[in-house]
Design a protein around this motif. Sequence first.
Motif, PDB file in Angstrom:
ATOM      1  N   GLU A   1      31.781  41.581  33.690  1.00 25.62           N
ATOM      2  CA  GLU A   1      32.888  42.500  33.415  1.00 25.62           C
ATOM      3  C   GLU A   1      33.861  42.545  34.578  1.00 25.62           C
ATOM      4  O   GLU A   1      33.471  42.533  35.757  1.00 25.62           O
ATOM      5  CB  GLU A   1      32.348  43.907  33.134  1.00 25.62           C
ATOM      6  CG  GLU A   1      31.778  44.077  31.737  1.00 25.62           C
ATOM      7  CD  GLU A   1      31.543  45.531  31.394  1.00 25.62           C
ATOM      8  OE1 GLU A   1      31.524  45.846  30.199  1.00 25.62           O
ATOM      9  OE2 GLU A   1      31.389  46.336  32.330  1.00 25.62           O
ATOM     10  N   VAL A   2      35.134  42.645  34.246  1.00 24.18           N
ATOM     11  CA  VAL A   2      36.192  42.675  35.253  1.00 24.18           C
ATOM     12  C   VAL A   2      36.212  44.049  35.918  1.00 24.18           C
ATOM     13  O   VAL A   2      36.128  45.084  35.241  1.00 24.18           O
ATOM     14  CB  VAL A   2      37.560  42.383  34.589  1.00 24.18           C
ATOM     15  CG1 VAL A   2      38.697  42.597  35.582  1.00 24.18           C
ATOM     16  CG2 VAL A   2      37.585  40.966  34.050  1.00 24.18           C
ATOM     17  N   ASP A   3      36.336  44.039  37.257  1.00 17.26           N
ATOM     18  CA  ASP A   3      36.488  45.282  38.000  1.00 17.26           C
ATOM     19  C   ASP A   3      37.847  45.890  37.645  1.00 17.26           C
ATOM     20  O   ASP A   3      38.888  45.236  37.789  1.00 17.26           O
ATOM     21  CB  ASP A   3      36.409  44.983  39.504  1.00 17.26           C
ATOM     22  CG  ASP A   3      36.465  46.242  40.358  1.00 17.26           C
ATOM     23  OD1 ASP A   3      36.130  46.153  41.546  1.00 17.26           O
ATOM     24  OD2 ASP A   3      36.865  47.316  39.841  1.00 17.26           O
ATOM     25  N   GLN A   4      37.870  47.149  37.166  1.00 16.75           N
ATOM     26  CA  GLN A   4      39.124  47.755  36.722  1.00 16.75           C
ATOM     27  C   GLN A   4      40.155  47.844  37.832  1.00 16.75           C
ATOM     28  O   GLN A   4      41.350  47.819  37.567  1.00 16.75           O
ATOM     29  CB  GLN A   4      38.857  49.157  36.149  1.00 16.75           C
ATOM     30  CG  GLN A   4      38.246  49.145  34.768  1.00 16.75           C
ATOM     31  CD  GLN A   4      39.076  48.322  33.794  1.00 16.75           C
ATOM     32  OE1 GLN A   4      38.663  47.253  33.353  1.00 16.75           O
ATOM     33  NE2 GLN A   4      40.265  48.794  33.476  1.00 16.75           N
ATOM     34  N   ARG A   5      39.715  47.928  39.072  1.00 18.66           N
ATOM     35  CA  ARG A   5      40.678  47.975  40.177  1.00 18.66           C
ATOM     36  C   ARG A   5      41.395  46.639  40.348  1.00 18.66           C
ATOM     37  O   ARG A   5      42.449  46.583  40.977  1.00 18.66           O
ATOM     38  CB  ARG A   5      39.958  48.358  41.476  1.00 18.66           C
ATOM     39  CG  ARG A   5      39.421  49.792  41.495  1.00 18.66           C
ATOM     40  CD  ARG A   5      38.525  50.017  42.682  1.00 18.66           C
ATOM     41  NE  ARG A   5      37.372  49.119  42.662  1.00 18.66           N
ATOM     42  CZ  ARG A   5      36.448  49.078  43.618  1.00 18.66           C
ATOM     43  NH1 ARG A   5      36.540  49.859  44.666  1.00 18.66           N
ATOM     44  NH2 ARG A   5      35.423  48.237  43.517  1.00 18.66           N
TER      45      ARG A   5
END
Length: 713
Positions: free
Chosen positions: A550-554
Amino acid sequence: MIDADDLIARIRVYNPNTNEDLIRRAFAFGAEMHDGQTRHSGEPYFTHPIAVAGILAEQQMDDATIITALLHDTIEDTKAAFSDVEELFGREIAELVDGVTKLTNLQLNSTETKQAENFRKLFMATSRDLRVTLVKLADRLHNMRTIKSMRPEKQAQKARETMDIYAPLGGRMGMQWMREELEDLAFRVLNPEGRNSIIRRFITLQRETGDVIEKITADMRHVLAEANISADVYGRAKKPYSIWRKMQEKELGFSRLSDIYGFRVITQSEADCYRTLGAIHQRWRAVPGRFKDYISQPKSNGYRSIHTTVSGRDGKRVEVQIRTHEMHEVAETGVAAHWSYRQGERVENRFAVDPARWIASISERLGEGQEDSEFLEAVKLEMYQDQVFCFTPKGEVIKLPRGGTPIDFAYAIHTRIGHACVGAKVDHLRVPLWTRLKNGQSIEIITAEGQTPQATWIDIAVTGKAKAAIRRALREEDRERYIRLGRELARVAFENVGKKSTDKALKTAAKALVLNGMDDLLARLGSAELTSREVVRAIYPDLAEREGDEVDQRRAVVGLDAGWTHRRANCCQPVPGERIVGITYRGEGVVVHAIDCEVLADYEGQPERWVDLHWQEGNHKSVNTITFDLAITNDAGVLGRICTLIGEQSANISNLTFIDRKPDYYRLLVDVDLRDTQHLHRIMTALEADSNVATIARHRNPARAPRGPGGGE
């Protein structure tokens, strides 16, 4: 169906030296080859080639063109081969028949890209021998005259193709009569009710006012007789499609249209044209802005005439065209004037211009690197154009299509001048670059060193040459931008797997992917032709699988400078998978907008605040809120089932607002948290399939856009 004797008799009227034996043999060969074939109407098929030959005989074409018309379907639809036609009728006719066959096989009604490709081939074929196109136009004209025997869907397809391509092509060849008839025949298929309404209005108008054309014609003849000018005067109502187009362009009803009648005055000499103009303007009031002198400034297809509009009898506006007999011949027959006969001998009309020059100039201006879709756009612009004539400060004349701008003027002078353009003066006054130029204006282009074309110029320019040059320059500039963006994408992608995107690593990846070096790899990566996962996999295939995390939202957005924060715009609610752009706000970092967000128009004058952004590749979390506008039936359990459907798609409802309650339906806004565009489409598909959902749409609200202070860091 006419026979060979009838056809030869028509040809002998203008060409007593016609080769009767060759035409008879072509007639017999065509009849034999098409024997047993029928048209959709049930008629013998050979009636069609004969009719096409008859149309060309009316245009006084040479023997080779008429024989080509008789044989134009033999190579395609019968057992006859190119060699058979060449042996019987010679190389010239065989090549003409083969050329028509190739044009017939071009599927101009297919997808836009294919259409553009075939349009390019059409012009290549046309440039070799224009008689090929003349036969094809006559072929299309007869098919449109007999189109009623086709299936309705086939009629619509052929009519649209005729309206988009063949009618303007005929007009650009100077054959205005053919353009008007093709347009009217296509209009009859595409909008029969619209055409009938125009005809009904004409009948009513004639019943109320009498024969206006005859009255105005008589008035003009009287005025010219008093001025001792010998001339022929003709009047007619304009074609239904021409009137319909004016109604649409001017957004006027029929009763408010003024110039629905046209008149032609055919004089004995060029001097009489100007004397006629003076006499008409003395008798009737000229309408300002409606005068064009195509005698002193001819159109590129050789058309010469004076156009003026005056307030005639009872205040009715009428358009008057004034020209000599020689000019009239070119105006009526266009390219066919090259094959004109007088007393059995070919003669040269001094006003006729070979349209092959126009076709060659298109090829020269657009260049070999032109994209097919851009070529099609440019050709259509060229075909539909009407010209204005402007002057450089040194007095040189520059021809532009109607609606041309200073940008078009600059590129018409030289591509270098166009690229460096920063402003313009019209008649010594500074004007915006989007100004529409008019006949007779003097234009001065202001240039600056270091200036480069702007993307907005594509919408301002109207000529194919200018648009093509701007796009080429932008592509070169974009390449540098894509390389910079690609380098950033590569850096982030390699960091995600614990590696560095060194030049050596990128060169190795480029070699593994069989690309032309590191810059080519970075440009493809920046323009989304290549994914960062593919680049990483080229060197570290085992580590690349970790990109599936999953991609880090930051770090969900790529393209931000170090230390910048970002948030999604509430007005357009962009989600991963959509094209995005950032707008900077002091104290708020960067607000991410969808590329088609209406709010972006507010920042067009502040390019320093725009930031090029891309979504990070990988699996995004379900934290991107989207608002749906739903209308559902007001039945028990419907709302609960809608919520269940959304939950079954692994999405969460974060808010629900009713905005309209009726006895039979509810309208509500539903906020749903989802991952990306694929997730969005899956949810919408599930909801659309439910019989209790009347409508569903993505809700966007420009009023929710951020209104903070201006940009900067």
